[in-house]
Design a protein around this motif. Structure first.
Motif, PDB file in Angstrom:
ATOM      1  N   ALA A 114      -5.585   9.589   6.042  1.00 42.52           N
ATOM      2  CA  ALA A 114      -4.168   9.324   6.314  1.00 42.52           C
ATOM      3  C   ALA A 114      -3.854   7.839   6.169  1.00 42.52           C
ATOM      4  O   ALA A 114      -2.807   7.451   5.625  1.00 42.52           O
ATOM      5  CB  ALA A 114      -3.813   9.809   7.717  1.00 42.52           C
ATOM      6  N   GLN A 115      -4.774   6.993   6.661  1.00 46.68           N
ATOM      7  CA  GLN A 115      -4.567   5.550   6.566  1.00 46.68           C
ATOM      8  C   GLN A 115      -4.644   5.091   5.107  1.00 46.68           C
ATOM      9  O   GLN A 115      -3.817   4.308   4.633  1.00 46.68           O
ATOM     10  CB  GLN A 115      -5.619   4.815   7.403  1.00 46.68           C
ATOM     11  CG  GLN A 115      -5.568   5.105   8.887  1.00 46.68           C
ATOM     12  CD  GLN A 115      -6.266   6.401   9.267  1.00 46.68           C
ATOM     13  OE1 GLN A 115      -6.840   7.106   8.428  1.00 46.68           O
ATOM     14  NE2 GLN A 115      -6.241   6.732  10.550  1.00 46.68           N
ATOM     15  N   GLY A 116      -5.663   5.587   4.394  1.00 46.30           N
ATOM     16  CA  GLY A 116      -5.824   5.219   2.993  1.00 46.30           C
ATOM     17  C   GLY A 116      -4.657   5.693   2.140  1.00 46.30           C
ATOM     18  O   GLY A 116      -4.215   4.993   1.228  1.00 46.30           O
ATOM     19  N   SER A 117      -4.155   6.887   2.445  1.00 43.93           N
ATOM     20  CA  SER A 117      -3.021   7.419   1.698  1.00 43.93           C
ATOM     21  C   SER A 117      -1.794   6.537   1.875  1.00 43.93           C
ATOM     22  O   SER A 117      -1.050   6.277   0.909  1.00 43.93           O
ATOM     23  CB  SER A 117      -2.723   8.848   2.160  1.00 43.93           C
ATOM     24  OG  SER A 117      -1.588   9.364   1.513  1.00 43.93           O
ATOM     25  N   LEU A 118      -1.565   6.066   3.097  1.00 43.55           N
ATOM     26  CA  LEU A 118      -0.412   5.201   3.362  1.00 43.55           C
ATOM     27  C   LEU A 118      -0.521   3.913   2.554  1.00 43.55           C
ATOM     28  O   LEU A 118       0.447   3.503   1.886  1.00 43.55           O
ATOM     29  CB  LEU A 118      -0.325   4.904   4.855  1.00 43.55           C
ATOM     30  CG  LEU A 118       0.929   4.173   5.357  1.00 43.55           C
ATOM     31  CD1 LEU A 118       1.179   4.494   6.827  1.00 43.55           C
ATOM     32  CD2 LEU A 118       0.814   2.663   5.199  1.00 43.55           C
ATOM     33  N   PHE A 119      -1.682   3.272   2.586  1.00 42.03           N
ATOM     34  CA  PHE A 119      -1.841   2.014   1.849  1.00 42.03           C
ATOM     35  C   PHE A 119      -1.819   2.262   0.338  1.00 42.03           C
ATOM     36  O   PHE A 119      -1.332   1.426  -0.430  1.00 42.03           O
ATOM     37  CB  PHE A 119      -3.130   1.312   2.260  1.00 42.03           C
ATOM     38  CG  PHE A 119      -3.062   0.664   3.616  1.00 42.03           C
ATOM     39  CD1 PHE A 119      -1.851   0.463   4.258  1.00 42.03           C
ATOM     40  CD2 PHE A 119      -4.214   0.244   4.267  1.00 42.03           C
ATOM     41  CE1 PHE A 119      -1.783  -0.138   5.497  1.00 42.03           C
ATOM     42  CE2 PHE A 119      -4.157  -0.359   5.516  1.00 42.03           C
ATOM     43  CZ  PHE A 119      -2.942  -0.557   6.131  1.00 42.03           C
ATOM     44  N   HIS A 120      -2.335   3.414  -0.086  1.00 43.21           N
ATOM     45  CA  HIS A 120      -2.268   3.762  -1.511  1.00 43.21           C
ATOM     46  C   HIS A 120      -0.815   3.944  -1.936  1.00 43.21           C
ATOM     47  O   HIS A 120      -0.436   3.570  -3.057  1.00 43.21           O
ATOM     48  CB  HIS A 120      -3.071   5.035  -1.763  1.00 43.21           C
ATOM     49  CG  HIS A 120      -3.071   5.468  -3.200  1.00 43.21           C
ATOM     50  ND1 HIS A 120      -3.731   4.781  -4.191  1.00 43.21           N
ATOM     51  CD2 HIS A 120      -2.462   6.520  -3.813  1.00 43.21           C
ATOM     52  CE1 HIS A 120      -3.550   5.389  -5.346  1.00 43.21           C
ATOM     53  NE2 HIS A 120      -2.778   6.440  -5.151  1.00 43.21           N
ATOM     54  N   ASP A 121       0.011   4.502  -1.048  1.00 46.14           N
ATOM     55  CA  ASP A 121       1.437   4.660  -1.353  1.00 46.14           C
ATOM     56  C   ASP A 121       2.115   3.311  -1.564  1.00 46.14           C
ATOM     57  O   ASP A 121       3.130   3.224  -2.278  1.00 46.14           O
ATOM     58  CB  ASP A 121       2.148   5.422  -0.231  1.00 46.14           C
ATOM     59  CG  ASP A 121       1.849   6.914  -0.244  1.00 46.14           C
ATOM     60  OD1 ASP A 121       1.326   7.414  -1.253  1.00 46.14           O
ATOM     61  OD2 ASP A 121       2.131   7.579   0.775  1.00 46.14           O
ATOM     62  N   LEU A 122       1.574   2.265  -0.948  1.00 46.01           N
ATOM     63  CA  LEU A 122       2.097   0.914  -1.148  1.00 46.01           C
ATOM     64  C   LEU A 122       1.643   0.316  -2.480  1.00 46.01           C
ATOM     65  O   LEU A 122       2.049  -0.793  -2.828  1.00 46.01           O
ATOM     66  CB  LEU A 122       1.645  -0.003  -0.006  1.00 46.01           C
ATOM     67  CG  LEU A 122       2.329   0.203   1.347  1.00 46.01           C
ATOM     68  CD1 LEU A 122       1.566  -0.533   2.452  1.00 46.01           C
ATOM     69  CD2 LEU A 122       3.781  -0.245   1.304  1.00 46.01           C
ATOM     70  N   GLY A 123       0.780   1.053  -3.200  1.00 42.53           N
ATOM     71  CA  GLY A 123       0.278   0.568  -4.479  1.00 42.53           C
ATOM     72  C   GLY A 123      -1.007  -0.223  -4.372  1.00 42.53           C
ATOM     73  O   GLY A 123      -1.407  -0.894  -5.337  1.00 42.53           O
ATOM     74  N   TRP A 124      -1.671  -0.137  -3.215  1.00 43.57           N
ATOM     75  CA  TRP A 124      -2.885  -0.901  -2.999  1.00 43.57           C
ATOM     76  C   TRP A 124      -4.119  -0.131  -3.432  1.00 43.57           C
ATOM     77  O   TRP A 124      -4.132   1.104  -3.430  1.00 43.57           O
ATOM     78  CB  TRP A 124      -3.015  -1.290  -1.528  1.00 43.57           C
ATOM     79  CG  TRP A 124      -1.898  -2.168  -1.030  1.00 43.57           C
ATOM     80  CD1 TRP A 124      -0.845  -2.648  -1.745  1.00 43.57           C
ATOM     81  CD2 TRP A 124      -1.729  -2.644   0.301  1.00 43.57           C
ATOM     82  NE1 TRP A 124      -0.026  -3.410  -0.944  1.00 43.57           N
ATOM     83  CE2 TRP A 124      -0.539  -3.427   0.327  1.00 43.57           C
ATOM     84  CE3 TRP A 124      -2.448  -2.497   1.484  1.00 43.57           C
ATOM     85  CZ2 TRP A 124      -0.077  -4.048   1.475  1.00 43.57           C
ATOM     86  CZ3 TRP A 124      -1.985  -3.115   2.631  1.00 43.57           C
ATOM     87  CH2 TRP A 124      -0.817  -3.888   2.626  1.00 43.57           C
ATOM     88  N   ASP A 125      -5.159  -0.875  -3.783  1.00 45.51           N
ATOM     89  CA  ASP A 125      -6.434  -0.310  -4.232  1.00 45.51           C
ATOM     90  C   ASP A 125      -7.373  -0.210  -3.022  1.00 45.51           C
ATOM     91  O   ASP A 125      -7.649  -1.216  -2.372  1.00 45.51           O
ATOM     92  CB  ASP A 125      -7.035  -1.206  -5.317  1.00 45.51           C
ATOM     93  CG  ASP A 125      -8.339  -0.669  -5.873  1.00 45.51           C
ATOM     94  OD1 ASP A 125      -8.622   0.531  -5.679  1.00 45.51           O
ATOM     95  OD2 ASP A 125      -9.078  -1.447  -6.493  1.00 45.51           O
TER      96      ASP A 125
END
Length: 261
Positions: free
Chosen positions: A152-163
């Motif tokens: 869930a945390q990784g998905s949120l940061f991935h949604d921001l366009g982060w690697d």
């Protein structure tokens, strides 16, 4: 979802993640405004649930809040929905519940507001150095749980366009409890160094008692870590441990405050 929720079970009260009634802090104000009551604390209490005369009971099948032990007793009296949030994103749970109660429109609107906020935050910040590690402290400080893009945390940061940086498989296995999961890699203390390759680290301590950033800075094997050596380590608040709509929005507020242009 704008659902007429009347009561909830809680696990613990007055700590880093819950207020004095046991409501998670990220949604406690909304619960208070809605007049939400606490049916029980700890183990599920069938009588306390049924005295509310519910039209529907929603329970989890996993985690400390699981109530499947009383499913049969409740299902004989009232419709029950069992949700497994351990293998779903919060938005999927929201859609599932929205469909179940006929509030699909409200679910879609909430998810859309999250994506609108993602877009706004992305435009208002300068992203930190990439890639990023997202970690939470294991019990006793002997392991780190490194969250992947599937979390869930990784998905949120991935949604921001982060690697999202993920340790090689050879560094996993720190806690056998997490073996086989795609959302987290558990790393033993001796592998902290090679496992954390992110140029920025976001660190979480679910109990909120000690700063995870300060813990990482005291680890000898991380003294040359690129994120730590450039002071690019940031605490995540305890509400980031369990991501729902409310905590997702609060994490986005925190990210905006950290990296605003």
């Amino acid at each position: 979802l704008d659902a007429p929720v009347t009561s909830t079970g809680v696990q613990s009260k007055g700590n880093a993640i819950a207020d004095d009634k046991g409501f998670f802090k990220q949604w406690a104000p909304e619960a208070e405004d809605a007049g939400l009551e606490v049916s029980y604390e700890g183990q599920p209490d069938v009588e306390a649930i049924l005295v509310q005369n519910p039209d529907l009971v929603v329970m989890s099948s996993s985690g400390q809040d699981s109530a499947t032990s009383v499913y049969d007793q409740l299902a004989d009296v009232v419709p029950v929905i069992v949700v497994d949030y351990s293998n779903k994103q919060w938005s999927e749970v929201l859609e599932e519940l929205g469909t179940a109660i006929g509030h699909e429109k409200q679910a879609d609107e909430a998810i859309a507001s999250y994506h609108d906020r993602i877009s706004a935050v992305t435009k208002s910040i300068t992203a930190p150095a990439q890639p990023v590690n997202i970690v939470s402290l294991g019990q006793g400080g002997n392991t780190l749980n490194v969250w992947t893009k599937e979390s869930a945390q990784g998905s949120l940061f991935h949604d921001l366009g982060w690697d999202i940086a993920v340790p090689d498989a050879q560094y996993g296995g720190g806690n056998p409890q997490f073996d086989g999961r795609s959302d987290v890699v558990s790393v033993a203390a001796e592998n902290f160094g090679p496992a954390l390759t992110g140029k920025t680290i976001f660190a979480l301590n679910a109990d909120g008692k000690d700063s995870p950033t300060e813990f990482l800075k005291t680890q000898e094997q991380l003294k040359d870590n690129p994120a730590i050596s450039t002071d690019s380590v940031h605490d995540l608040q305890p509400y980031a441990f369990r991501i729902d709509y409310y905590s997702a929005m609060k994490v986005l507020d925190d990210v905006e405050a950290l990296f605003k242009n």
